[in-house]
Design a protein around this motif. Structure first.
Motif, PDB file in Angstrom:
ATOM      1  N   SER A  96       0.808  -1.308   0.018  1.00  0.00           N
ATOM      2  CA  SER A  96      -0.019  -0.025  -0.062  1.00  0.00           C
ATOM      3  C   SER A  96       0.927   1.269   0.018  1.00  0.00           C
ATOM      4  CB  SER A  96      -0.904   0.209   1.203  1.00  0.00           C
ATOM      5  OG  SER A  96      -0.257   0.266   2.498  1.00  0.00           O
ATOM      6  N   LEU A  97       2.004   1.241   0.353  1.00  0.00           N
ATOM      7  CA  LEU A  97       2.849   2.358   0.530  1.00  0.00           C
ATOM      8  C   LEU A  97       2.960   3.358  -0.722  1.00  0.00           C
ATOM      9  CD1 LEU A  97       5.867   0.662   2.611  1.00  0.00           C
ATOM     10  CD2 LEU A  97       4.003   2.419   3.279  1.00  0.00           C
ATOM     11  N   PRO A  98       3.216   2.754  -1.911  1.00  0.00           N
ATOM     12  CA  PRO A  98       3.124   3.690  -3.098  1.00  0.00           C
ATOM     13  C   PRO A  98       2.013   4.453  -3.470  1.00  0.00           C
ATOM     14  CG  PRO A  98       4.000   1.410  -3.731  1.00  0.00           C
ATOM     15  CD  PRO A  98       3.330   1.356  -2.408  1.00  0.00           C
ATOM     16  N   PHE A  99       0.722   4.026  -2.894  1.00  0.00           N
ATOM     17  CA  PHE A  99      -0.387   4.532  -2.983  1.00  0.00           C
ATOM     18  C   PHE A  99      -0.614   5.481  -1.597  1.00  0.00           C
ATOM     19  CE2 PHE A  99      -0.824   0.544  -4.635  1.00  0.00           C
ATOM     20  CZ  PHE A  99      -0.978   0.790  -6.051  1.00  0.00           C
ATOM     21  N   SER A 100       0.382   5.586  -0.622  1.00  0.00           N
ATOM     22  CA  SER A 100      -0.290   6.608   0.778  1.00  0.00           C
ATOM     23  C   SER A 100       1.130   6.814   1.122  1.00  0.00           C
ATOM     24  CB  SER A 100      -0.930   5.598   1.602  1.00  0.00           C
ATOM     25  OG  SER A 100      -0.143   4.289   1.697  1.00  0.00           O
ATOM     26  N   ILE A 102       2.217  10.241   1.257  1.00  0.00           N
ATOM     27  CA  ILE A 102       2.519  11.611   1.476  1.00  0.00           C
ATOM     28  C   ILE A 102       1.365  12.266   2.170  1.00  0.00           C
ATOM     29  CG2 ILE A 102       1.558  12.280  -1.012  1.00  0.00           C
ATOM     30  CD1 ILE A 102       3.762  14.581  -0.884  1.00  0.00           C
ATOM     31  N   GLY A 103       1.388  13.036   3.017  1.00  0.00           N
ATOM     32  CA  GLY A 103       0.124  14.115   3.262  1.00  0.00           C
ATOM     33  C   GLY A 103      -0.338  13.394   4.758  1.00  0.00           C
ATOM     34  N   PRO A 104      -1.224  14.059   5.300  1.00  0.00           N
ATOM     35  CA  PRO A 104      -1.691  13.920   6.531  1.00  0.00           C
ATOM     36  C   PRO A 104      -2.575  12.575   6.764  1.00  0.00           C
ATOM     37  CG  PRO A 104      -2.797  15.513   5.725  1.00  0.00           C
ATOM     38  CD  PRO A 104      -1.766  15.451   4.950  1.00  0.00           C
ATOM     39  N   HIS A 105      -3.176  12.338   5.886  1.00  0.00           N
ATOM     40  CA  HIS A 105      -4.291  11.212   5.634  1.00  0.00           C
ATOM     41  C   HIS A 105      -3.305   9.880   5.213  1.00  0.00           C
ATOM     42  CE1 HIS A 105      -6.528  14.819   5.772  1.00  0.00           C
ATOM     43  NE2 HIS A 105      -6.339  15.029   4.476  1.00  0.00           N
ATOM     44  N   ARG A 106      -2.080   9.736   5.182  1.00  0.00           N
ATOM     45  CA  ARG A 106      -1.410   8.722   4.554  1.00  0.00           C
ATOM     46  C   ARG A 106      -1.635   7.337   5.393  1.00  0.00           C
ATOM     47  NH1 ARG A 106       2.261  11.875   6.482  1.00  0.00           N
ATOM     48  NH2 ARG A 106       3.932  10.929   7.822  1.00  0.00           N
ATOM     49  N   LEU A 189      -3.658  13.033  -9.724  1.00  0.00           N
ATOM     50  CA  LEU A 189      -2.214  12.862  -9.154  1.00  0.00           C
ATOM     51  C   LEU A 189      -2.661  12.670  -7.459  1.00  0.00           C
ATOM     52  CD1 LEU A 189       0.504  12.206  -9.288  1.00  0.00           C
ATOM     53  CD2 LEU A 189       1.026  14.570  -8.931  1.00  0.00           C
ATOM     54  N   LEU A 190      -2.853  13.820  -6.789  1.00  0.00           N
ATOM     55  CA  LEU A 190      -2.732  13.693  -5.174  1.00  0.00           C
ATOM     56  C   LEU A 190      -3.465  12.598  -4.418  1.00  0.00           C
ATOM     57  CD1 LEU A 190      -1.647  14.966  -2.960  1.00  0.00           C
ATOM     58  CD2 LEU A 190      -3.908  16.643  -2.871  1.00  0.00           C
ATOM     59  N   ASP A 191      -4.544  12.285  -5.040  1.00  0.00           N
ATOM     60  CA  ASP A 191      -5.453  11.038  -4.434  1.00  0.00           C
ATOM     61  C   ASP A 191      -4.900   9.585  -4.450  1.00  0.00           C
ATOM     62  OD1 ASP A 191      -7.354  12.720  -2.872  1.00  0.00           O
ATOM     63  OD2 ASP A 191      -8.635  12.830  -4.960  1.00  0.00           O
ATOM     64  N   LYS A 192      -3.987   9.550  -5.604  1.00  0.00           N
ATOM     65  CA  LYS A 192      -3.348   8.306  -5.834  1.00  0.00           C
ATOM     66  C   LYS A 192      -2.102   8.005  -5.075  1.00  0.00           C
ATOM     67  CE  LYS A 192      -4.743   8.200 -10.853  1.00  0.00           C
ATOM     68  NZ  LYS A 192      -5.513   9.305 -10.975  1.00  0.00           N
ATOM     69  N   ILE A 193      -1.616   9.253  -4.259  1.00  0.00           N
ATOM     70  CA  ILE A 193      -0.434   8.979  -3.670  1.00  0.00           C
ATOM     71  C   ILE A 193      -0.542   9.309  -2.180  1.00  0.00           C
ATOM     72  CG2 ILE A 193       1.278   9.167  -5.233  1.00  0.00           C
ATOM     73  CD1 ILE A 193       1.494  12.014  -4.813  1.00  0.00           C
ATOM     74  N   ILE A 198      -7.060   4.956  -2.602  1.00  0.00           N
ATOM     75  CA  ILE A 198      -7.094   3.327  -2.275  1.00  0.00           C
ATOM     76  C   ILE A 198      -8.176   3.194  -0.920  1.00  0.00           C
ATOM     77  CG2 ILE A 198      -5.081   2.503  -3.364  1.00  0.00           C
ATOM     78  CD1 ILE A 198      -3.820   2.435  -0.508  1.00  0.00           C
ATOM     79  N   THR A 199      -8.463   3.958  -0.185  1.00  0.00           N
ATOM     80  CA  THR A 199      -9.123   4.031   1.128  1.00  0.00           C
ATOM     81  C   THR A 199     -10.484   4.319   0.769  1.00  0.00           C
ATOM     82  OG1 THR A 199      -8.668   6.295   1.892  1.00  0.00           O
ATOM     83  CG2 THR A 199      -7.553   4.539   2.684  1.00  0.00           C
ATOM     84  N   ILE A 200     -10.835   5.309  -0.141  1.00  0.00           N
ATOM     85  CA  ILE A 200     -12.212   5.776  -0.334  1.00  0.00           C
ATOM     86  C   ILE A 200     -12.437   5.504  -2.010  1.00  0.00           C
ATOM     87  CG2 ILE A 200     -13.967   7.553  -0.302  1.00  0.00           C
ATOM     88  CD1 ILE A 200     -13.277   6.322   2.212  1.00  0.00           C
TER      89      ILE A 200
END
Length: 281
Positions: A96-100, A102-106, A189-193, A198-200
């Motif tokens: 899951s790491l490549p999808f999450s 960056i950012g406060p919600h990772r 882009l942003l929601d992909k990383i 992948i969560t929603i």
């Protein structure tokens, strides 16, 4: 002409909240041969074979230089169903790491995977998810985005003489919202990383309530509550899409959810955010 009384629900999707009838909420419903023949789910993991419950070695990994050295023979130790599932969940965390990253919600994906692993089907709600939903609402400015449609149509029908919103115009507001683009986590882009893709990704059902509307001689201000609900589960159409199938993360997810040896239960994710929208006369 009477004014509408708030709070009032001004929009709900045709898709229902708390809907367990969809394919993505099914679990433990597929045997091994269907997973392999219909969906091509032959190679699932670098760590363990979920069909034979056998630990894998470098000789089994298709990406290894040693792959195929011993033909199709798995040379690792046998695992129990519980041990195999634990290994697969650990691998999901890694993949899951490549999808999450960056950012406060990772970190949300880790919490949701833990809820999935518990297999109780318990609804998921987290304050961080509400924040992500609020941030998404605030960031959408395109012409047909729901927040913009709300702003334009509330302003269009405000009755400044009676300091309110005409009750008979609520249907016009609802109709306009039906043609709007509802908030979801699918940015280019942003929601992909940042973990939200992948969560929603999509939001299955949405409800919009105007909690309060204040009107004066110079303009208006509305407090609007958005409630969204999604399904943390994969359906058949998902795994048939190359954008999901190509990634090990989703192949493992589908097998953990749908394979009759495992049958981990999907669950509902609910988020809510209140935003203010205002306009001038």
């Amino acid at each position: 002409m009477s004014n509408a009384v708030f709070p009032a629900t001004v929009f709900t999707t045709q898709r229902c909240f708390i809907d367990f009838s969809t394919d993505d909420m099914r679990y433990g419903d597929m045997p091994e041969d269907r997973l392999k023949k219909e969906f091509g789910l032959n190679y699932i993991s670098n760590v363990v074979d979920p069909y034979t419950l056998t630990r894998l070695t470098a000789f089994d990994n298709p990406q290894s230089r040693f792959a195929g050295t011993y033909g199709g023979i798995h040379r690792g130790a046998k695992s129990s169903i519980q041990q195999c599932a634990k290994l697969l969940f650990e691998e999901m965390q890694v993949t899951s790491l490549p999808f999450s990253f960056i950012g406060p919600h990772r970190h949300l994906i880790n919490q949701m995977l833990s809820n999935f692993q518990s297999s109780r089907g318990v609804d998921f709600h987290n304050p961080q998810l509400d924040i992500a939903y609020r941030d998404k609402l605030r960031s959408d400015y395109a012409t047909r985005q729901t927040k913009t449609v709300l702003h334009d149509n509330i302003g269009l029908f405000i009755d400044y003489n009676n300091k309110g919103f005409p009750n008979d115009k609520l249907k016009n507001l609802t109709s306009a919202l039906q043609d709007s683009i509802l908030p979801k986590f699918d940015s280019f882009l942003l929601d992909k990383i940042n973990g939200m893709g992948i969560t929603i990704h999509d939001v299955y059902a949405t409800k919009i309530d105007i909690l309060r509307l204040d009107v004066n001689n110079y303009g208006w201000k509305a407090s609007v509550r958005f409630t969204g609900q999604d399904h943390f589960g994969l359906d058949i159409s998902d795994i048939r899409k190359q954008k999901f199938y190509q990634f090990q993360f989703f192949r493992i997810w589908f097998v953990l959810q749908r394979f009759n040896k495992f049958g981990f239960r999907p669950f509902l994710t609910t988020m809510q955010a209140v935003i203010d929208i205002e306009g001038n006369r």
